[in-house]
Design an enzyme around this catalytic site. Structure first.
Site, short mmCIF file in Angstrom:
data_model
loop_
_atom_site.label_atom_id
_atom_site.label_comp_id
_atom_site.label_asym_id
_atom_site.label_seq_id
_atom_site.Cartn_x
_atom_site.Cartn_y
_atom_site.Cartn_z
N ASP A 28 0.81 -1.22 0.00
CA ASP A 28 0.00 0.00 0.00
C ASP A 28 0.85 1.27 0.00
O ASP A 28 1.96 1.29 0.53
CB ASP A 28 -0.90 -0.01 1.24
CG ASP A 28 -2.04 0.99 1.14
OD1 ASP A 28 -2.37 1.43 0.02
OD2 ASP A 28 -2.60 1.34 2.19
N ASN A 76 -11.05 -2.60 -5.03
CA ASN A 76 -10.25 -1.67 -5.86
C ASN A 76 -10.91 -1.37 -7.22
O ASN A 76 -10.50 -0.42 -7.91
CB ASN A 76 -8.82 -2.18 -6.06
CG ASN A 76 -7.95 -2.05 -4.82
OD1 ASN A 76 -7.05 -2.87 -4.58
ND2 ASN A 76 -8.19 -1.03 -4.00
C1 IPE Z 1 -5.45 -2.55 0.18
O1 IPE Z 1 -5.15 -1.23 -0.03
C2 IPE Z 1 -5.41 -3.31 -1.12
C3 IPE Z 1 -4.11 -3.46 -1.75
C4 IPE Z 1 -2.98 -3.00 -1.28
C5 IPE Z 1 -4.11 -4.19 -2.97
P1 IPE Z 1 -6.27 -0.12 -0.27
O2 IPE Z 1 -5.55 1.14 -0.53
O3 IPE Z 1 -7.22 -0.59 -1.29
O4 IPE Z 1 -7.00 -0.09 1.13
P2 IPE Z 1 -7.83 1.06 1.83
O5 IPE Z 1 -8.84 1.55 0.83
O6 IPE Z 1 -6.87 2.14 2.22
O7 IPE Z 1 -8.43 0.42 3.04
C1 IPE Z 2 -1.70 0.19 -3.29
O1 IPE Z 2 -1.44 1.55 -3.32
C2 IPE Z 2 -1.97 -0.40 -4.65
C3 IPE Z 2 -3.34 -0.87 -4.84
C4 IPE Z 2 -4.31 -0.79 -3.98
C5 IPE Z 2 -3.65 -1.45 -6.13
P1 IPE Z 2 -2.62 2.61 -3.33
O2 IPE Z 2 -2.99 2.89 -4.75
O3 IPE Z 2 -3.73 2.18 -2.47
O4 IPE Z 2 -1.90 3.87 -2.71
P2 IPE Z 2 -2.50 4.91 -1.69
O5 IPE Z 2 -2.99 4.13 -0.52
O6 IPE Z 2 -3.60 5.62 -2.41
O7 IPE Z 2 -1.36 5.80 -1.34
MG MG Z 3 -4.10 2.46 -0.49
#
Ligand code: IPE
Ligand code: IPE
Ligand code: MG
Length: 248
Positions: A28, A76
């Site tokens: 993340d 997602n």
């Molecule tokens: C969790 O991260 C999913 C992945 C890293 C693939 P998210 O960014 O989707 O989670 P939330 O929305 O902050 O809980």
């Molecule tokens: C994790 O990084 C990747 C996926 C969830 C696919 P994020 O895209 O959630 O990054 P932040 O949390 O917005 O910084």
């Molecule tokens: Mg995220």
């Protein structure tokens, strides 16, 4: 006074510590990494994909037996189409590279999640990678794509109900082990350690059943900045935890 709270002596060198059999990583922070640099979120995902390559390799090199990375959740899909397309492109690139370049690798690739949502092309690449790597003897790398812990349990329950109806399974015989066996991670140990970079303190639907007794290590680094040293730091933190599993 931390000394008095610890049962074990403080361990600081990863060559001396007992490694977790199974590590989970919630990859993340890609979006925030890009934002900080004034770049589009897709640039954060590209950088995160590079980190994934490096850290998966490192885990295999130090002798981790199972690694599960959270790459794309069932939630997602709520993101803008442009971002989803960029992620699908990165998945495709990695899966093609794995097929093309990792012929002599020891890593076994598995995909966990509902893969029916992906394009036929991605689906085929996932199947080919699993088939190509299945007889290898190294680390099992589970890539969680369109994965959600709740969706996984729903699918497992539907399959259990169908097997009960068809007399393949009796309702009295449903145990915790049976439920584990109907999950995507069937046959693999539960994660001992789950690492969440980016500082968020939540599971975001990752390995809900399997993480009942996992040790969570939350780290303030964003995933694209995550280095081997961060993994070492998490391993040391894990080694210094006192796991009790409800006992004393
Ligand atoms: C969790 O991260 C999913 C992945 C890293 C693939 P998210 O960014 O989707 O989670 P939330 O929305 O902050 O809980
Ligand atoms: C994790 O990084 C990747 C996926 C969830 C696919 P994020 O895209 O959630 O990054 P932040 O949390 O917005 O910084
Ligand atoms: Mg995220």
């Amino acid at each position: 006074m931390a000394f008095f709270n610890r049962k074990k002596p403080e361990l600081t060198d990863i060559s001396q510590i007992e490694l977790p059999a199974h590590i989970g990583i919630i990859m993340d922070g890609n979006g925030r990494w890009a934002k900080k640099r004034g770049l589009p979120r897709s640039a954060g995902h590209s950088a995160g994909a590079q980190t994934f390559r490096k850290i998966a390799r490192y885990c295999s090199d130090i002798g981790i037996k199972h690694l599960t990375v959270y790459a794309f959740s069932t939630e997602n899909w709520r993101r803008p189409e442009k971002e989803i397309n960029a992620l699908m492109k990165l998945f495709k690139e990695y899966l093609e590279e794995a097929l093309r370049d990792f012929k002599d690798d020891s890593i076994v690739l598995k995909f966990i999640g509902d893969r029916t949502a992906f394009s036929p092309e991605l689906l085929q690449l996932m199947e080919e990678n699993e088939e190509e790597s299945k007889d290898r003897d190294g680390m099992v790398l589970n890539i969680a794509m369109n994965y959600g812990g709740r969706a996984e349990l729903v699918t497992a329950m539907q399959r259990i109900a169908a097997d009960v109806k068809n007399d393949q399974l009796s309702a009295d015989a449903i145990t915790e082990q049976v439920i584990s066996d109907y999950l995507y991670t069937s046959g693999q140990p539960d994660p001992d350690l789950i690492i969440r970079p980016s500082g968020e303190h939540r599971t975001s639907n990752f390995l809900l059943w399997q993480s009942a007794y996992s040790e969570y290590v939350i780290m303030d680094v964003l995933w694209p900045d995550f280095k081997e040293e961060h993994l070492n730091q998490a391993l040391i933190e894990f080694a210094n935890r006192n796991r009790r599993f409800g006992g004393v």
